[in-house]
Design a protein around this motif. Sequence first.
Motif, PDB file in Angstrom:
ATOM      1  N   SER A   1       7.581 -10.048  -7.956  1.00 14.84           N
ATOM      2  CA  SER A   1       7.254 -11.091  -8.857  1.00 14.84           C
ATOM      3  C   SER A   1       6.499 -12.061  -7.023  1.00 14.84           C
ATOM      4  O   SER A   1       5.378 -12.739  -7.651  1.00 14.84           O
ATOM      5  N   ARG A   2       6.207 -11.832  -6.136  1.00 14.57           N
ATOM      6  CA  ARG A   2       5.786 -12.368  -4.900  1.00 14.57           C
ATOM      7  C   ARG A   2       4.338 -11.090  -4.467  1.00 14.57           C
ATOM      8  O   ARG A   2       3.884 -11.730  -3.742  1.00 14.57           O
ATOM      9  N   ILE A   3       4.934 -10.034  -5.109  1.00 13.35           N
ATOM     10  CA  ILE A   3       3.675  -8.778  -4.797  1.00 13.35           C
ATOM     11  C   ILE A   3       2.896  -9.419  -5.435  1.00 13.35           C
ATOM     12  O   ILE A   3       2.742  -9.550  -6.818  1.00 13.35           O
ATOM     13  N   ALA A   4       0.904 -10.059  -5.491  1.00 14.88           N
ATOM     14  CA  ALA A   4      -0.150  -9.474  -5.304  1.00 14.88           C
ATOM     15  C   ALA A   4      -0.890  -8.379  -5.726  1.00 14.88           C
ATOM     16  O   ALA A   4      -0.992  -8.929  -6.960  1.00 14.88           O
ATOM     17  N   GLU A   5      -0.362  -7.428  -5.374  1.00 19.11           N
ATOM     18  CA  GLU A   5      -0.560  -6.238  -6.187  1.00 19.11           C
ATOM     19  C   GLU A   5      -0.448  -5.104  -4.789  1.00 19.11           C
ATOM     20  O   GLU A   5       0.671  -5.450  -3.486  1.00 19.11           O
ATOM     21  N   VAL A   6       0.061  -3.657  -6.127  1.00 24.44           N
ATOM     22  CA  VAL A   6       0.192  -2.738  -5.526  1.00 24.44           C
ATOM     23  C   VAL A   6      -0.636  -1.905  -5.596  1.00 24.44           C
ATOM     24  O   VAL A   6      -1.322  -1.539  -6.366  1.00 24.44           O
ATOM     25  N   ILE A   7      -1.455  -1.004  -4.395  1.00 26.17           N
ATOM     26  CA  ILE A   7      -2.566   0.359  -4.104  1.00 26.17           C
ATOM     27  C   ILE A   7      -1.891   1.231  -4.067  1.00 26.17           C
ATOM     28  O   ILE A   7      -1.200   1.816  -3.067  1.00 26.17           O
ATOM     29  N   VAL A   8      -1.922   1.986  -4.968  1.00 28.58           N
ATOM     30  CA  VAL A   8      -1.523   3.599  -4.555  1.00 28.58           C
ATOM     31  C   VAL A   8      -2.627   4.677  -4.469  1.00 28.58           C
ATOM     32  O   VAL A   8      -3.287   3.971  -5.011  1.00 28.58           O
ATOM     33  N   CYS A   9      -2.577   4.845  -3.342  1.00 27.45           N
ATOM     34  CA  CYS A   9      -3.632   5.299  -2.882  1.00 27.45           C
ATOM     35  C   CYS A   9      -2.782   7.233  -3.056  1.00 27.45           C
ATOM     36  O   CYS A   9      -2.477   7.785  -2.165  1.00 27.45           O
TER      37      CYS A   9
ATOM     38  N   VAL B   1       0.911  -1.203  -0.443  1.00 34.99           N
ATOM     39  CA  VAL B   1       0.058  -0.127  -0.116  1.00 34.99           C
ATOM     40  C   VAL B   1       0.637   1.680  -0.232  1.00 34.99           C
ATOM     41  O   VAL B   1       1.453   1.731   0.337  1.00 34.99           O
ATOM     42  N   VAL B   2       0.545   2.036  -0.856  1.00 33.59           N
ATOM     43  CA  VAL B   2       0.971   3.058  -0.605  1.00 33.59           C
ATOM     44  C   VAL B   2       0.876   4.572  -1.071  1.00 33.59           C
ATOM     45  O   VAL B   2      -0.822   4.674  -1.202  1.00 33.59           O
ATOM     46  N   VAL B   3       1.098   5.567   0.388  1.00 31.74           N
ATOM     47  CA  VAL B   3      -0.034   6.163   0.487  1.00 31.74           C
ATOM     48  C   VAL B   3       0.235   7.812   0.234  1.00 31.74           C
ATOM     49  O   VAL B   3       1.942   8.210   0.310  1.00 31.74           O
ATOM     50  N   ALA B   4       0.189   8.328  -1.020  1.00 33.48           N
ATOM     51  CA  ALA B   4       1.200   9.682  -0.929  1.00 33.48           C
ATOM     52  C   ALA B   4      -0.135  10.230  -1.252  1.00 33.48           C
ATOM     53  O   ALA B   4      -1.008  11.208  -1.489  1.00 33.48           O
ATOM     54  N   TYR B   5       0.389  11.962  -1.504  1.00 33.05           N
ATOM     55  CA  TYR B   5       0.206  12.990  -1.313  1.00 33.05           C
ATOM     56  C   TYR B   5       0.421  14.246  -1.740  1.00 33.05           C
ATOM     57  O   TYR B   5       1.699  14.746  -0.912  1.00 33.05           O
ATOM     58  N   ASN B   6       0.404  14.652  -2.697  1.00 34.37           N
ATOM     59  CA  ASN B   6       1.479  15.938  -3.140  1.00 34.37           C
ATOM     60  C   ASN B   6       2.465  15.265  -3.226  1.00 34.37           C
ATOM     61  O   ASN B   6       4.097  16.290  -3.466  1.00 34.37           O
ATOM     62  N   ALA B   7       2.374  13.691  -3.876  1.00 36.02           N
ATOM     63  CA  ALA B   7       4.799  13.159  -4.504  1.00 36.02           C
ATOM     64  C   ALA B   7       4.757  12.525  -5.478  1.00 36.02           C
ATOM     65  O   ALA B   7       5.454  11.853  -5.571  1.00 36.02           O
ATOM     66  N   ALA B   8       4.724  14.158  -6.619  1.00 38.84           N
ATOM     67  CA  ALA B   8       4.739  14.225  -7.862  1.00 38.84           C
ATOM     68  C   ALA B   8       6.375  14.374  -7.792  1.00 38.84           C
ATOM     69  O   ALA B   8       7.061  13.098  -8.885  1.00 38.84           O
TER      70      ALA B   8
ATOM     71  N   ARG C   1      -2.684  18.010  -4.737  1.00 44.90           N
ATOM     72  CA  ARG C   1      -3.314  19.030  -5.986  1.00 44.90           C
ATOM     73  C   ARG C   1      -2.391  19.292  -7.217  1.00 44.90           C
ATOM     74  O   ARG C   1      -1.708  19.788  -8.337  1.00 44.90           O
ATOM     75  N   ASP C   2      -0.674  18.136  -7.090  1.00 40.25           N
ATOM     76  CA  ASP C   2      -0.084  17.923  -8.572  1.00 40.25           C
ATOM     77  C   ASP C   2      -0.632  16.579  -8.855  1.00 40.25           C
ATOM     78  O   ASP C   2      -1.964  15.993  -8.931  1.00 40.25           O
ATOM     79  N   ASN C   3       0.065  16.106 -10.102  1.00 36.62           N
ATOM     80  CA  ASN C   3      -0.713  14.931 -10.705  1.00 36.62           C
ATOM     81  C   ASN C   3       0.258  13.814 -10.390  1.00 36.62           C
ATOM     82  O   ASN C   3       0.805  12.750 -11.251  1.00 36.62           O
ATOM     83  N   THR C   4       0.317  13.684  -9.189  1.00 37.88           N
ATOM     84  CA  THR C   4       0.182  11.876  -8.632  1.00 37.88           C
ATOM     85  C   THR C   4       0.150  11.456  -9.002  1.00 37.88           C
ATOM     86  O   THR C   4       0.516   9.457  -9.160  1.00 37.88           O
ATOM     87  N   PHE C   5      -1.286  11.187  -9.102  1.00 34.02           N
ATOM     88  CA  PHE C   5      -2.641  10.397  -9.341  1.00 34.02           C
ATOM     89  C   PHE C   5      -1.828   9.541 -11.036  1.00 34.02           C
ATOM     90  O   PHE C   5      -1.656   8.395 -11.634  1.00 34.02           O
ATOM     91  N   GLU C   6      -2.147  10.724 -11.541  1.00 30.08           N
ATOM     92  CA  GLU C   6      -0.753  10.370 -13.160  1.00 30.08           C
ATOM     93  C   GLU C   6      -0.008   9.632 -13.360  1.00 30.08           C
ATOM     94  O   GLU C   6       0.262   8.395 -14.286  1.00 30.08           O
ATOM     95  N   LEU C   7       0.942  10.090 -12.051  1.00 30.09           N
ATOM     96  CA  LEU C   7       2.446   9.379 -12.084  1.00 30.09           C
ATOM     97  C   LEU C   7       2.126   8.133 -11.889  1.00 30.09           C
ATOM     98  O   LEU C   7       2.786   7.050 -12.863  1.00 30.09           O
ATOM     99  N   GLY C   8       1.165   7.363 -10.850  1.00 31.92           N
ATOM    100  CA  GLY C   8       0.480   6.209 -10.285  1.00 31.92           C
ATOM    101  C   GLY C   8       0.610   5.213 -11.579  1.00 31.92           C
ATOM    102  O   GLY C   8       1.001   3.990 -11.646  1.00 31.92           O
ATOM    103  N   ARG C   9      -0.395   5.977 -11.849  1.00 32.67           N
ATOM    104  CA  ARG C   9      -1.311   5.553 -13.637  1.00 32.67           C
ATOM    105  C   ARG C   9       0.034   5.127 -14.726  1.00 32.67           C
ATOM    106  O   ARG C   9      -0.355   3.823 -15.402  1.00 32.67           O
ATOM    107  N   LEU C  10       0.743   6.011 -14.635  1.00 33.02           N
ATOM    108  CA  LEU C  10       2.114   5.205 -15.042  1.00 33.02           C
ATOM    109  C   LEU C  10       2.717   4.149 -14.663  1.00 33.02           C
ATOM    110  O   LEU C  10       3.026   3.482 -16.247  1.00 33.02           O
TER     111      LEU C  10
END
Length: 522
Positions: A52-60, A29-36, A65-74
């Motif tokens: 390979s051992r990670i079943a899922e990464v969840i970026v929250c 679980v990656v908690v992020a706020y204005n972390a672009a 107010r920056d493009n943190t979300f877009e970079l996570g999707r990238l």
Amino acid sequence: MTATGSSARPQGRLVRDGRTGPELRIGIVVVAYNAATTLLETLDRIPVDFRSRIAEVIVCDDASRDNTFELGRLWAERPETPPTTVLRHTKNLGYGGNQKAAYSLAIERGLDVVVLLHGDGQYAPECLPDMVAPFDDPDVDAVFGSRMMDRGAARRGGMPLYKRWGNRILTTVENRVLGLSLTEFHSGYRAYRTSMLAAVPFTSNSDGFDFDTQIIAQVVHAGGRILEIPIPTFYGDEICYVDGVRYAKDVLKDVVEYKLATRGFGTAPWVPTPEEYAFKEGDGSSHTIILDMLRRLPPSRVLDLGCSAGVLAEQMRAAGHTVVGVDALELLGVRDRTDEFHRADLERPLPPEIGSGYDVVVAGDIIEHLSHPQDLLRQVRELLRPGGRLVLSVPNFGHWYPRSRVALGIFGYDRRGILDNTHLRFFTRSLLRRMVRDCGFDIVAESATGLPLGPVGGSGRLTAAVRAVDDRLVRLRPTLFGYQHVFQLVPHAEDTVRADVVKVPHSATTDRAPGRSGYASA
């Protein structure tokens, strides 16, 4: 490595499935706020041979107010990355609120272990394999990365002096209050077994930075085992959103609030509440007085109303009595501790299968939980055999503690005791006397208990001295210093006489002298 844990009885529904090693479904679980400026670099530092051992990464992304979300999707769209879900909250939930959302999703996705990683890179992603490795032991419920385990590591990593000292002072106080031995309470590098998260009320925690302190108390309260591992310290040019003074105030308030809640004071929603009603042990408690009464009786048929898990019933059976228990909930072990158990809501008429002809009916700290206690008391009269008695204990609202709370304008509910937040009715001794008489009972004996010093804690000379003073005050003025009233009751004598009179021929009474009832002996 150091480990700490608790032998306290688990309050949640902790069920470990026993999966270890490669079988574990690991989530990050990656908690992020204005972390672009830091998010991609942090994610790229996740060891390639560990992915390979990670079943899922969840970026929250917490409504940055920056493009943190877009970079996570990238990053999620790259072919070499583990399966990744990127979320963006439409409003800022706070550090704790962001974790709540992430952990809830991790539980929903069926992950076994979830590791908290900060999007600003302050905690080294290279340590992820070390954070997960201890979960090969199925008894480990949480792993915390500590910057304070290796002497001097925090200073070498650039942690400012005031933060090092503040961290150590707060950790010392928190350890002392909670009875733990953690080297650091304030690291944000943590991993949890999701079965533990599901067993504690983490969604009731603060949305702020003190969420991390509250969840420590919850894990320990649930009987969980926490293990610490050393991690490197890194302080760069990341933005710190923590108000240090407010944070210190919040975490100190939390540990004190937790300690008080486990002693019965206050109603903190984030502190787990036990399902079963606690057996009151100790000299002078209501349950002790009830047991002393029953031990002086020959083997009797006893009805225990509101028996909870049957701990008091078990003690009564050990004294030679046959005990039928009744409660609205069927708690674990109650049928083993009673001779017979019936599930029934005491707010409704008691079911006929409970029977009648009881020698003793015990209503220990029950009627204050009922909206219409008179209805239950009138039913009890019909369940007693001739000569049977009701043993009733009720908290005293006239005690100095609730009186003081009201007088000071700070009236509120507690988790137990006189101001238990499940109490619907409050009684003073005079009100209780009036009610039982209106319901057809005479008082044959009454007593008052002193302060419940056991739950408050402490032992030795000081506790003995307080107990001695309190006992004397209870004897001098039970209406002010009595914590609970315990009554022994029998149905009105005139009711029994009236029943007998019906059976006596009229001629048998005609020669009695005028002005005398002839029934004084009744």
